[in-house]
Design a protein around this motif. Structure first.
Motif, PDB file in Angstrom:
ATOM      1  N   GLY A 150       0.805  -1.212   0.000  1.00  0.00           N
ATOM      2  CA  GLY A 150       0.000   0.000   0.000  1.00  0.00           C
ATOM      3  C   GLY A 150       0.843   1.270   0.000  1.00  0.00           C
ATOM      4  N   LYS A 151       0.224   2.366  -0.397  1.00  0.00           N
ATOM      5  CA  LYS A 151       0.908   3.652  -0.469  1.00  0.00           C
ATOM      6  C   LYS A 151       0.196   4.680   0.404  1.00  0.00           C
ATOM      7  N   ALA A 152       0.962   5.658   0.854  1.00  0.00           N
ATOM      8  CA  ALA A 152       0.396   6.748   1.656  1.00  0.00           C
ATOM      9  C   ALA A 152       1.222   7.999   1.462  1.00  0.00           C
ATOM     10  N   THR A 153       0.592   9.135   1.705  1.00  0.00           N
ATOM     11  CA  THR A 153       1.275  10.428   1.634  1.00  0.00           C
ATOM     12  C   THR A 153       1.308  11.048   3.022  1.00  0.00           C
ATOM     13  N   LEU A 154       2.497  11.421   3.462  1.00  0.00           N
ATOM     14  CA  LEU A 154       2.672  12.040   4.774  1.00  0.00           C
ATOM     15  C   LEU A 154       2.858  13.544   4.610  1.00  0.00           C
ATOM     16  N   ARG A 155       2.287  14.292   5.533  1.00  0.00           N
ATOM     17  CA  ARG A 155       2.476  15.746   5.543  1.00  0.00           C
ATOM     18  C   ARG A 155       2.604  16.190   6.993  1.00  0.00           C
ATOM     19  N   TYR A 156       3.628  17.009   7.268  1.00  0.00           N
ATOM     20  CA  TYR A 156       3.805  17.546   8.613  1.00  0.00           C
ATOM     21  C   TYR A 156       4.592  18.853   8.524  1.00  0.00           C
ATOM     22  N   ALA A 157       4.590  19.600   9.624  1.00  0.00           N
ATOM     23  CA  ALA A 157       5.255  20.906   9.662  1.00  0.00           C
ATOM     24  C   ALA A 157       6.418  20.878  10.629  1.00  0.00           C
ATOM     25  N   THR A 158       7.420  21.698  10.344  1.00  0.00           N
ATOM     26  CA  THR A 158       8.575  21.863  11.225  1.00  0.00           C
ATOM     27  C   THR A 158       8.764  23.349  11.525  1.00  0.00           C
ATOM     28  N   ALA A 159       9.631  23.621  12.487  1.00  0.00           N
ATOM     29  CA  ALA A 159       9.875  25.013  12.889  1.00  0.00           C
ATOM     30  C   ALA A 159      10.906  25.707  12.008  1.00  0.00           C
ATOM     31  N   GLU A 160      11.469  25.009  11.031  1.00  0.00           N
ATOM     32  CA  GLU A 160      12.514  25.616  10.200  1.00  0.00           C
ATOM     33  C   GLU A 160      11.971  26.766   9.364  1.00  0.00           C
ATOM     34  N   ARG A 161      12.664  27.882   9.399  1.00  0.00           N
ATOM     35  CA  ARG A 161      12.337  29.020   8.523  1.00  0.00           C
ATOM     36  C   ARG A 161      13.303  28.972   7.352  1.00  0.00           C
ATOM     37  N   GLY A 162      12.814  28.480   6.243  1.00  0.00           N
ATOM     38  CA  GLY A 162      13.703  28.118   5.148  1.00  0.00           C
ATOM     39  C   GLY A 162      13.971  29.185   4.112  1.00  0.00           C
ATOM     40  N   TRP A 163      13.477  30.420   4.306  1.00  0.00           N
ATOM     41  CA  TRP A 163      13.782  31.453   3.315  1.00  0.00           C
ATOM     42  C   TRP A 163      13.879  32.817   3.985  1.00  0.00           C
ATOM     43  N   GLN A 164      14.625  33.700   3.327  1.00  0.00           N
ATOM     44  CA  GLN A 164      14.787  35.069   3.791  1.00  0.00           C
ATOM     45  C   GLN A 164      14.302  36.029   2.708  1.00  0.00           C
ATOM     46  N   PRO A 165      13.573  37.072   3.094  1.00  0.00           N
ATOM     47  CA  PRO A 165      13.051  38.015   2.101  1.00  0.00           C
ATOM     48  C   PRO A 165      14.129  38.911   1.513  1.00  0.00           C
ATOM     49  N   GLN A 166      14.035  39.146   0.227  1.00  0.00           N
ATOM     50  CA  GLN A 166      14.881  40.100  -0.485  1.00  0.00           C
ATOM     51  C   GLN A 166      13.977  40.932  -1.394  1.00  0.00           C
ATOM     52  N   TYR A 167      14.343  42.204  -1.562  1.00  0.00           N
ATOM     53  CA  TYR A 167      13.497  43.109  -2.330  1.00  0.00           C
ATOM     54  C   TYR A 167      14.294  43.812  -3.430  1.00  0.00           C
ATOM     55  N   ASN A 168      13.543  44.299  -4.403  1.00  0.00           N
ATOM     56  CA  ASN A 168      14.028  45.288  -5.358  1.00  0.00           C
ATOM     57  C   ASN A 168      12.960  46.355  -5.458  1.00  0.00           C
ATOM     58  N   LEU A 169      13.342  47.610  -5.237  1.00  0.00           N
ATOM     59  CA  LEU A 169      12.401  48.721  -5.338  1.00  0.00           C
ATOM     60  C   LEU A 169      12.677  49.463  -6.642  1.00  0.00           C
TER      61      LEU A 169
END
Length: 326
Positions: A191-210
Motif C-alpha cells: 500500500g501507499k500513503a502520503t505524509l504531511r507535517y510541519a517543522t519550525a525551520e524558517r527556510g527562506w529570507q526576504p529580499q526586495y528590489n524597489l
C-alpha cells in the motif's frame, strides 16, 4: 532506429520517475516549513524518519486509492552523542581556571599586606635612607601596581570561566540527540500513503528590489532566498504563515530563489541626488493586504541600479520612510 529506441527508453524512464519525485515537496512559509512525501509499504509497513523539529499535532497520513491505514505510531528516541571527551576537556580547563583564581587570591592577599605595611611605616631618615618617604611611596606604588595586575587577571579569568561554562552547557544540551520516526501499518502489503507535517525551520529570507516608476509610485518586488533544502524534494515558498497554508499561493523555487510577488505602492516626499554620490528618500505606503517582512533591498531608477538599503518591513495600511545614502 537505434537512436529512436534509446529516446523511447529514456522517455519511459523519465515518465516513470517523474510522479515519484513530484509527490515529495517542501514548502517554506514565513514561520515554518511543510514537508510532504509519498511512501510505499514493505510487507504492509511504512517506516520513515521524520524531521527532528517536527511540530506537534501536524502529522497527517493520507492513504492512496485502494490502501487502508490500520495503525500509525510515532516514536521519539534519545541517543547519546560522542561528546564525553569534549566535556572532560572543558571540565579540566575549568578546574585550571579555578586554580588560577585561587593563586590570584593568594597574590592579592600578599600585595594587600605589603601595601598596608608600606603605608604604615614610620619614616626614619638614615644615612642609607636619606629620603624615607620616597622609599615608602615606591614600595606602596609597586604593591598597588601588582594588585592592579591581579585584578585584571582575575577579571579575565572570571570571563574565561563564564565562556567555558557556556560551552559546557551547550555541549551537554547537544549531548543527547532526539530522533523521531513514524511506523504506519497499511493494507494491502504494498500500500501507499502520503505524509504531511510541519517543522519550525524558517527556510527562506526576504529580499526586495524597489523600482521607482512614474512620479508618485514605486514597484516593490519581493523575492525569497531559500536557506533550507531537502535533497530529492521539490521546493516551494510562500509569504504566508503555516496557519494560512490552504489559502495562500506557493511559488516553485529555481536556482535558490523565487519571486513571490510584485506590489505597486504609493510613493510620496521623493528626494534624490543626481551627483556621483547616490541619495534617495521617500515615504512608501503598503496598500496591500499582506505584511511585508524586513529584508535587504536594491534600488532602481530608470532601469539603473543605485545601491542597497535596509527595508524595515511594513504592516498593511502603514507608511514608512525609506532612504539610501546620506
Amino acid at each position: 532506429m537505434y537512436i529512436t529506441r534509446i529516446c523511447l527508453s529514456l522517455s519511459l524512464i523519465i515518465t516513470t520517475i517523474g510522479p515519484v519525485f513530484a509527490a515529495n515537496t517542501v514548502t517554506f512559509y514565513r514561520d515554518g516549513t511543510v514537508i510532504q512525501q509519498e511512501a510505499v509499504a514493505l510487507k504492509g509497513v511504512i517506516d520513515l524518519p521524520l524531521a527532528a523539529d517536527i511540530l506537534e499535532n501536524t502529522l497527517t497520513v493520507v492513504p492512496a486509492a485502494g490502501t487502508s491505514i490500520i495503525g500509525v505510531e510515532t516514536m521519539r528516541k534519545e541517543t547519546a552523542d560522542s561528546t564525553e571527551k569534549e566535556l572532560e576537556s572543558l571540565t579540566e580547563q575549568r578546574r585550571k581556571l579555578e586554580d588560577r583564581l585561587q593563586a590570584l587570591d593568594a597574590r592579592e592577599a600578599i600585595f594587600t599586606t605589603a601595601a598596608k605595611s608600606q603605608s604604615g611605616k614610620a619614616p626614619r631618615k638614615t644615612k642609607a635612607n636619606p629620603d624615607p618617604m620616597q622609599a615608602i611611596r615606591q614600595g606602596t606604588d609597586f604593591a598597588i601596581a601588582q594588585l592592579e595586575a591581579v585584578y585584571t587577571a582575575r577579571r579575565k579569568t572570571t570571563h574565561e570561566i563564564q565562556r567555558v561554562d557556556a560551552r559546557i552547557a551547550a555541549t551537554r544540551k547537544s549531548n543527547r540527540l532526539s530522533t523521531t520516526s513514524v511506523r504506519i501499518v497499511v493494507s494491502p502489503q504494498n500500500g501507499k500513503a502520503t505524509l504531511r507535517y510541519a517543522t519550525a525551520e524558517r527556510g527562506w529570507q526576504p529580499q526586495y528590489n524597489l523600482y521607482l516608476e512614474k512620479k508618485g509610485t514605486a514597484r516593490l518586488q519581493l523575492s525569497a532566498r531559500v536557506t533550507g533544502a531537502l535533497h530529492g524534494y521539490q521546493a516551494r515558498v510562500s509569504s504566508g504563515l503555516l496557519t494560512e497554508h490552504t489559502g495562500v499561493e506557493t511559488v516553485p523555487v529555481q536556482t535558490g530563489s523565487a519571486v513571490i510577488a510584485n506590489y505597486l505602492l504609493p510613493l510620496e516626499d521623493e528626494q534624490y541626488s543626481e551627483g556621483i554620490y547616490h541619495y534617495f528618500s521617500g515615504r512608501v505606503t503598503n496598500n496591500s493586504s499582506h505584511y511585508l517582512p524586513p529584508g535587504e533591498s536594491g534600488l532602481y531608477r530608470n532601469g539603473a541600479y543605485y545601491g542597497k538599503f535596509s527595508f524595515a518591513g511594513i504592516s498593511s495600511g502603514r507608511s514608512k520612510v525609506i532612504s539610501l545614502g546620506k
